[in-house]
Design a protein around this motif. Structure first.
Motif, PDB file in Angstrom:
ATOM      1  N   ARG A 185     -95.609 -62.596 -81.215  1.00 39.89           N
ATOM      2  CA  ARG A 185     -96.292 -61.390 -82.215  1.00 39.89           C
ATOM      3  C   ARG A 185     -96.629 -62.086 -83.681  1.00 39.89           C
ATOM      4  NH1 ARG A 185     -91.770 -59.199 -80.013  1.00 39.89           N
ATOM      5  NH2 ARG A 185     -92.350 -56.893 -78.013  1.00 39.89           N
ATOM      6  N   CYS A 186     -97.034 -63.140 -83.500  1.00 35.45           N
ATOM      7  CA  CYS A 186     -98.066 -63.071 -84.649  1.00 35.45           C
ATOM      8  C   CYS A 186     -97.972 -62.362 -85.841  1.00 35.45           C
ATOM      9  CB  CYS A 186     -98.643 -64.099 -84.928  1.00 35.45           C
ATOM     10  SG  CYS A 186     -98.612 -65.288 -82.875  1.00 35.45           S
ATOM     11  N   HIS A 187     -97.510 -62.907 -87.273  1.00 31.56           N
ATOM     12  CA  HIS A 187     -98.071 -62.550 -88.591  1.00 31.56           C
ATOM     13  C   HIS A 187     -99.017 -63.206 -89.345  1.00 31.56           C
ATOM     14  CE1 HIS A 187     -93.606 -61.798 -88.282  1.00 31.56           C
ATOM     15  NE2 HIS A 187     -93.865 -60.587 -88.811  1.00 31.56           N
ATOM     16  N   LEU A 188    -100.033 -62.048 -89.264  1.00 33.92           N
ATOM     17  CA  LEU A 188    -101.112 -62.469 -89.876  1.00 33.92           C
ATOM     18  C   LEU A 188    -101.229 -63.183 -91.130  1.00 33.92           C
ATOM     19  CD1 LEU A 188    -104.274 -59.596 -89.206  1.00 33.92           C
ATOM     20  CD2 LEU A 188    -104.011 -61.935 -87.626  1.00 33.92           C
ATOM     21  N   ILE A 189     -99.923 -62.528 -92.131  1.00 32.87           N
ATOM     22  CA  ILE A 189     -99.792 -63.011 -93.399  1.00 32.87           C
ATOM     23  C   ILE A 189     -97.856 -63.382 -92.913  1.00 32.87           C
ATOM     24  CG2 ILE A 189     -99.231 -62.561 -95.760  1.00 32.87           C
ATOM     25  CD1 ILE A 189    -101.350 -60.703 -96.080  1.00 32.87           C
ATOM     26  N   GLY A 209     -92.615 -60.565 -96.547  1.00 29.78           N
ATOM     27  CA  GLY A 209     -91.859 -59.740 -96.136  1.00 29.78           C
ATOM     28  C   GLY A 209     -92.297 -59.043 -95.260  1.00 29.78           C
ATOM     29  N   GLN A 210     -93.099 -58.506 -95.258  1.00 35.00           N
ATOM     30  CA  GLN A 210     -94.212 -57.625 -94.106  1.00 35.00           C
ATOM     31  C   GLN A 210     -93.407 -58.436 -92.805  1.00 35.00           C
ATOM     32  OE1 GLN A 210     -95.799 -54.753 -94.485  1.00 35.00           O
ATOM     33  NE2 GLN A 210     -95.296 -54.697 -96.385  1.00 35.00           N
ATOM     34  N   ASN A 211     -93.082 -57.156 -91.913  1.00 38.01           N
ATOM     35  CA  ASN A 211     -92.431 -57.397 -90.072  1.00 38.01           C
ATOM     36  C   ASN A 211     -92.748 -56.543 -89.076  1.00 38.01           C
ATOM     37  OD1 ASN A 211     -90.530 -59.116 -88.993  1.00 38.01           O
ATOM     38  ND2 ASN A 211     -89.590 -57.892 -89.196  1.00 38.01           N
ATOM     39  N   ASN A 212     -92.213 -55.574 -89.033  1.00 38.65           N
ATOM     40  CA  ASN A 212     -92.815 -54.814 -88.268  1.00 38.65           C
ATOM     41  C   ASN A 212     -93.791 -54.462 -88.116  1.00 38.65           C
ATOM     42  OD1 ASN A 212     -91.358 -55.099 -85.434  1.00 38.65           O
ATOM     43  ND2 ASN A 212     -89.573 -54.811 -85.891  1.00 38.65           N
ATOM     44  N   ASN A 213     -94.897 -54.638 -89.361  1.00 34.96           N
ATOM     45  CA  ASN A 213     -95.915 -54.139 -89.639  1.00 34.96           C
ATOM     46  C   ASN A 213     -97.313 -53.816 -88.318  1.00 34.96           C
ATOM     47  OD1 ASN A 213     -98.674 -52.783 -90.831  1.00 34.96           O
ATOM     48  ND2 ASN A 213     -98.085 -53.935 -92.963  1.00 34.96           N
TER      49      ASN A 213
END
Length: 315
Positions: free
Chosen positions: A211-215, A221-225
């Motif tokens: 599950r790749c974070h864009l940022i 600190g954005q996680n389960n967004n």
């Protein structure tokens, strides 16, 4: 008053009788005195009653005059209050219109800001048609980020925005002006959001997908967004994206005054649920300490990915 007159008549009659008769003169004189005194008392009572009545009349007049004056004052106050209410109502309407115009202006400014900062100049459709030829990360626009002067402004301080999911629930571009103030102070929790095309499987190196974070979490600190997570291969996430994320994080950590304008855009082909790749741009403000514009293919060695569904087969 009538009783007083009767007493007076009796008194006068007693006096007349007293002068004519000698035998009982003393009693008639006494009767005359008593009746005259009673008549006098009745006359005094009447006089006091009249005086009290006149005072009441005067008091009533005064009260009437006072009431009349108070009524005029009250009417004047009502009139003034009415005028004040109309003035306040007019002012309130004016203020509401000014507030509405201000909100509209802010919305337009934000809309314009989003237009200039959310989408890179490079045609994303062209990137989507590129074919992987053995090099997972390639330079875009000679590695020069495509930010405008407005994009690089620090007037708002550090910020981050995430584009809305499209009609297929796919993520869109994520933008930020990164600074140390945005970095998390707690450990990342496990992820439970399943992005589009999530059909994971084990490989010899662990898992096919992340599950790749864009940022990256370490930057904001954005996680389960859900607006910040996409289905990406393990190699896309690490080491490819992580290399640039670590570069940005190291610069931002150096000084609380360091800023990096950052944009990550997932690139989809047609209606496919899994992105063909990631377009990453970064530019440090006031220097070229951070300066890149790259496209990373969303591939995994040894696997063929069905980008329409997210399923895969081993080669």
């Amino acid at each position: 008053m009538f009783i007083g007159i009767i007493f007076l008549i009796i008194g006068l009659f007693a006096i007349v009788v007293a002068f004519r008769q000698r035998k009982d003169r003393l009693w008639f004189i006494l009767l005359a005195i008593i009746t005259l005194l009673l008549s006098w008392n009745q006359a005094g009572t009447y006089a006091r009653h009249q005086s009290y009545h006149e005072k009441n009349i005067m008091s009533t007049k005064v009260i009437t005059r006072v009431d009349s004056s108070a009524s005029k004052t009250a009417k004047s106050l009502v009139s003034k209050n009415s005028k004040l209410a109309r003035t306040l109502s007019s002012r309130s309407s004016s203020l509401k219109k000014e507030a509405s115009d201000l909100h509209l202006s802010i919305a337009k400014s934000q809309s314009n800001a989003n237009k200039t900062s959310s989408t890179p100049s490079t045609n994303q459709t062209e990137l989507a048609t590129k074919q992987y030829d053995g090099q997972q990360t390639i330079k875009v626009n000679q590695n020069d980020p495509e930010f405008s002067n407005a994009d690089l402004s620090t007037s708002r301080g550090a910020w981050q925005t995430y584009g809305n999911l499209d009609n297929r629930n796919r993520v869109s571009a994520a933008n930020a002006l990164l600074n140390k103030s945005l970095m998390p102070k707690t450990e990342r929790e496990s992820l439970d959001v399943d992005p589009t095309g999530w059909h994971n499987k084990r490989t010899n190196n662990g898992w096919l997908y992340n599950r790749c974070h864009l940022i990256g979490y370490q930057l904001t600190g954005q996680n389960n967004n859900a607006k910040n997570l996409m289905t990406g291969t393990r190699s896309l996430n690490d080491p490819e994206m992580t290399t640039y994320e670590n570069e940005v994080a190291a610069y931002v950590k150096e000084n609380k005054k360091n800023y990096v304008r950052y944009r990550v855009t997932p690139v989809f082909r047609g209606t496919e649920l899994v992105a063909r790749g990631i377009h990453m741009e970064g530019q440090s403000i006031g220097s070229n300490a951070v300066h890149f514009n790259v496209y990373i293919f969303n591939i995994e060695s040894g696997y063929t990915i069905n980008y329409q569904t997210g399923t895969s087969v081993k080669k």
